[in-house]
Structures are given as C-alpha cells and as structure tokens.
Design a protein around this motif. Structure first.
Motif, mmCIF file in Angstrom:
data_model
loop_
_atom_site.group_PDB
_atom_site.id
_atom_site.type_symbol
_atom_site.label_atom_id
_atom_site.label_comp_id
_atom_site.label_asym_id
_atom_site.label_seq_id
_atom_site.Cartn_x
_atom_site.Cartn_y
_atom_site.Cartn_z
ATOM 1 N N SER A 18 -9.897 18.119 -3.496
ATOM 2 C CA SER A 18 -9.174 16.918 -3.341
ATOM 3 C C SER A 18 -7.738 17.039 -2.290
ATOM 4 C CB SER A 18 -8.616 16.776 -4.987
ATOM 5 O OG SER A 18 -7.838 16.978 -5.582
ATOM 6 N N ILE A 19 -7.939 18.617 -2.019
ATOM 7 C CA ILE A 19 -6.684 18.380 -0.936
ATOM 8 C C ILE A 19 -5.478 18.601 -1.516
ATOM 9 C CG2 ILE A 19 -5.520 18.124 1.484
ATOM 10 C CD1 ILE A 19 -8.344 16.398 2.091
ATOM 11 N N GLY A 20 -5.271 19.480 -3.100
ATOM 12 C CA GLY A 20 -4.582 20.277 -3.591
ATOM 13 C C GLY A 20 -3.723 18.285 -4.269
ATOM 14 N N CYS A 21 -4.188 17.300 -3.955
ATOM 15 C CA CYS A 21 -3.758 15.782 -5.233
ATOM 16 C C CYS A 21 -4.176 16.062 -6.201
ATOM 17 C CB CYS A 21 -4.578 15.011 -5.063
ATOM 18 S SG CYS A 21 -3.952 14.843 -2.633
ATOM 19 N N SER A 22 -5.440 17.205 -6.987
ATOM 20 C CA SER A 22 -5.151 17.082 -8.426
ATOM 21 C C SER A 22 -4.642 18.356 -9.011
ATOM 22 C CB SER A 22 -7.084 17.002 -8.788
ATOM 23 O OG SER A 22 -7.130 19.067 -7.689
ATOM 24 N N ILE A 23 -3.731 18.892 -8.368
ATOM 25 C CA ILE A 23 -3.484 20.304 -8.963
ATOM 26 C C ILE A 23 -2.221 19.815 -10.108
ATOM 27 C CG2 ILE A 23 -1.461 21.962 -8.270
ATOM 28 C CD1 ILE A 23 -3.255 22.424 -5.623
ATOM 29 N N PRO A 24 -1.102 18.544 -9.260
ATOM 30 C CA PRO A 24 -0.042 18.582 -10.938
ATOM 31 C C PRO A 24 -0.293 17.616 -11.810
ATOM 32 C CG PRO A 24 0.033 17.313 -8.389
ATOM 33 C CD PRO A 24 -0.954 17.553 -8.426
ATOM 34 N N ILE A 25 -1.335 17.258 -11.906
ATOM 35 C CA ILE A 25 -3.021 16.758 -13.244
ATOM 36 C C ILE A 25 -3.226 17.776 -13.838
ATOM 37 C CG2 ILE A 25 -4.775 15.862 -14.390
ATOM 38 C CD1 ILE A 25 -4.358 13.364 -11.596
ATOM 39 N N GLN A 26 -3.745 19.062 -12.824
ATOM 40 C CA GLN A 26 -4.408 19.900 -13.752
ATOM 41 C C GLN A 26 -3.248 20.664 -14.157
ATOM 42 O OE1 GLN A 26 -7.145 22.221 -10.989
ATOM 43 N NE2 GLN A 26 -7.155 20.500 -10.151
ATOM 44 N N ILE A 27 -2.090 20.721 -13.838
ATOM 45 C CA ILE A 27 -0.981 21.637 -14.288
ATOM 46 C C ILE A 27 -0.693 20.930 -16.064
ATOM 47 C CG2 ILE A 27 1.255 22.770 -14.097
ATOM 48 C CD1 ILE A 27 0.120 23.594 -10.915
ATOM 49 N N PHE A 28 -0.198 20.072 -15.656
ATOM 50 C CA PHE A 28 -0.466 18.551 -16.817
ATOM 51 C C PHE A 28 -0.589 19.173 -17.965
ATOM 52 C CE2 PHE A 28 0.110 15.205 -19.424
ATOM 53 C CZ PHE A 28 1.767 14.846 -19.238
ATOM 54 N N MET A 29 -2.529 19.565 -17.813
ATOM 55 C CA MET A 29 -3.491 19.953 -18.144
ATOM 56 C C MET A 29 -3.261 21.014 -19.312
ATOM 57 S SD MET A 29 -6.543 17.746 -16.761
ATOM 58 C CE MET A 29 -7.383 19.095 -17.424
ATOM 59 N N PHE B 242 0.849 -1.542 0.048
ATOM 60 C CA PHE B 242 -0.255 -0.301 -0.691
ATOM 61 C C PHE B 242 0.646 1.284 -0.412
ATOM 62 C CE2 PHE B 242 -3.514 3.378 2.045
ATOM 63 C CZ PHE B 242 -3.655 2.317 0.858
ATOM 64 N N ALA B 243 1.968 1.771 1.337
ATOM 65 C CA ALA B 243 2.639 2.504 1.080
ATOM 66 C C ALA B 243 3.536 2.121 -0.452
ATOM 67 C CB ALA B 243 3.858 2.227 1.945
ATOM 68 N N GLY B 244 3.793 1.189 -1.128
ATOM 69 C CA GLY B 244 4.802 1.504 -2.067
ATOM 70 C C GLY B 244 3.822 1.555 -3.382
ATOM 71 N N LEU B 245 2.739 1.348 -3.359
ATOM 72 C CA LEU B 245 1.487 2.071 -4.682
ATOM 73 C C LEU B 245 1.541 3.744 -4.071
ATOM 74 C CD1 LEU B 245 -0.767 1.230 -6.651
ATOM 75 C CD2 LEU B 245 -2.114 1.714 -4.815
ATOM 76 N N PHE B 246 1.189 4.305 -2.897
ATOM 77 C CA PHE B 246 1.312 5.610 -2.704
ATOM 78 C C PHE B 246 2.807 5.841 -3.142
ATOM 79 C CE2 PHE B 246 -2.420 5.135 -0.042
ATOM 80 C CZ PHE B 246 -2.996 6.702 -0.556
ATOM 81 N N ILE B 247 3.914 5.267 -2.754
ATOM 82 C CA ILE B 247 5.304 6.419 -2.830
ATOM 83 C C ILE B 247 5.327 6.619 -5.050
ATOM 84 C CG2 ILE B 247 7.615 5.722 -3.332
ATOM 85 C CD1 ILE B 247 7.152 4.547 -1.026
ATOM 86 N N ILE B 248 4.519 5.253 -5.374
ATOM 87 C CA ILE B 248 4.906 5.167 -7.367
ATOM 88 C C ILE B 248 3.385 6.211 -8.028
ATOM 89 C CG2 ILE B 248 4.729 3.222 -9.110
ATOM 90 C CD1 ILE B 248 5.312 1.469 -7.776
ATOM 91 N N ALA B 249 2.300 6.661 -7.051
ATOM 92 C CA ALA B 249 1.535 8.050 -7.661
ATOM 93 C C ALA B 249 2.132 8.869 -7.103
ATOM 94 C CB ALA B 249 0.522 7.283 -6.762
ATOM 95 N N GLY B 250 2.755 9.178 -5.929
ATOM 96 C CA GLY B 250 3.371 9.975 -6.044
ATOM 97 C C GLY B 250 5.079 10.831 -6.995
ATOM 98 N N ILE B 251 5.514 9.853 -7.136
ATOM 99 C CA ILE B 251 6.743 9.608 -8.300
ATOM 100 C C ILE B 251 5.961 10.385 -9.409
ATOM 101 C CG2 ILE B 251 8.196 8.569 -9.773
ATOM 102 C CD1 ILE B 251 9.489 7.371 -7.407
ATOM 103 N N VAL B 252 5.224 9.885 -10.143
ATOM 104 C CA VAL B 252 4.080 9.989 -11.796
ATOM 105 C C VAL B 252 3.352 11.657 -10.788
ATOM 106 C CG1 VAL B 252 1.930 9.251 -12.734
ATOM 107 C CG2 VAL B 252 4.122 7.828 -11.668
ATOM 108 N N LEU B 253 2.868 11.660 -9.691
ATOM 109 C CA LEU B 253 2.081 12.926 -9.803
ATOM 110 C C LEU B 253 3.242 13.916 -10.377
ATOM 111 C CD1 LEU B 253 -0.672 13.110 -7.955
ATOM 112 C CD2 LEU B 253 -0.787 12.932 -9.916
ATOM 113 N N PHE B 254 4.418 13.702 -9.470
ATOM 114 C CA PHE B 254 5.655 14.571 -9.589
ATOM 115 C C PHE B 254 6.004 15.151 -10.671
ATOM 116 C CE2 PHE B 254 10.318 16.382 -9.290
ATOM 117 C CZ PHE B 254 9.434 17.388 -8.784
ATOM 118 N N ILE B 255 6.221 14.049 -11.606
ATOM 119 C CA ILE B 255 7.219 14.168 -12.874
ATOM 120 C C ILE B 255 6.033 14.884 -13.910
ATOM 121 C CG2 ILE B 255 7.515 13.151 -14.779
ATOM 122 C CD1 ILE B 255 8.738 10.773 -12.922
#
Length: 159
Positions: free
Chosen positions: A131-142, A16-29
């Motif tokens: 989304s407490i800021g979690c959607s910001i990376p996706i929106q900026i990418f868009m 579960f923690a690994g999944l969150f780490i991978i999601a965080g790296i993808v969102l950061f990129i």
C-alpha cells in the motif's frame, strides 16, 4: 458551454482533492491515537504527546523501535530515517525512486512494532509495502489495544 465544462471539471477536481485531504486527516488522527498508546505501553509516556505533531510522529515511530531492531542498527534507525527524508527531498527530483527510501524505513520500523503487538508481523509489513505506507496508520491504530509484548521475552532464561 465550454466554460460550463471547465467549471464542472474544476469542481470535480476540488471535490476529489477534498476527499483526499479528509482521508489524510482521519488517517493522521488514527495513527496519532495508536502511537500515543503504544508509546505509553513502551514506557515512553514522557514523549507520547509527539504522536500528535504531523512530521514528528513518524520519527516517534522509528524512535520506539530503536532497541528492538537488528543489532547493527540499534540507536540509529531514527537518524537513518532523517537522512532518508533529506535524501528524498534533495534528490527526489533527479532520482525518482528515492521517494521510496523513507517509506522502506517506516515499513522496517513497523515490522518491529508488529512483532511486539501482532501475531503476524510479516503480513503487516507486506501490507504496508504493497500500500506504499498508506495502511501504516490503520495498523498502528489496531495495535494500540494489544497487550505488550506478544513476544515471549523470557525464552532462553531457564524459567
């Protein structure tokens, strides 16, 4: 038998923690790609590379909207964000909702980025707040592919 249960539970928590780490790296990129392109469109190609530095990229987001925010905050949003982070770090243990102040400043900055690169900035800001800021990376990418600016700057100039 009990040891097997705890081992399975620990393995599940690690996955579960690994999944969150991978999601965080993808969102950061995704955010870094978007911020890099937006910084270049805003004429700040000299500092666009800051989008690839983890904490500094958030400051870049606030820096890019310095001239677009409300008049009383022009030139101060990045400083305000830095102060909000410091207050959150130092007082977050005692005051639980202080954690949301930096997120609110980022959502404020996102509103002005969305105003330039989107037809519906209020929707993007509301989505970021919910989304407490979690959607910001996706929106900026868009936003990276949108042309700058969508807002007509020549209004009122008699053209």
């Amino acid at each position: 038998m009990e040891d097997l249960f705890f081992a399975g539970f620990f393995l599940g928590m690690m996955a579960f923690a690994g999944l969150f780490i991978i999601a965080g790296i993808v969102l950061f990129i995704l955010q870094a790609i978007g911020l890099f392109n937006i910084a270049k469109k805003e004429g700040r190609g000299d500092i666009a590379w800051l989008a690839w530095i983890p904490i500094v990229s958030q400051f870049l987001l606030t820096y890019l909207v310095e001239k677009h925010v409300h008049e009383g905050l022009r030139g101060k949003v990045t400083l305000l964000y830095g102060i909000a982070i410091a207050v959150s770090v130092f007082f977050g243990y005692f005051l639980p909702f202080v954690f949301f102040i930096p997120i609110a400043v980022l959502c404020y900055a996102l509103y002005f980025i969305a105003e330039l690169y989107s037809d519906n900035p209020l929707f993007h800001t509301a989505l970021a707040l919910v989304s407490i800021g979690c959607s910001i990376p996706i929106q900026i990418f868009m936003f990276r592919k949108n042309t700058k600016p969508l807002v007509n700057e020549s209004v009122g100039e008699g053209t």
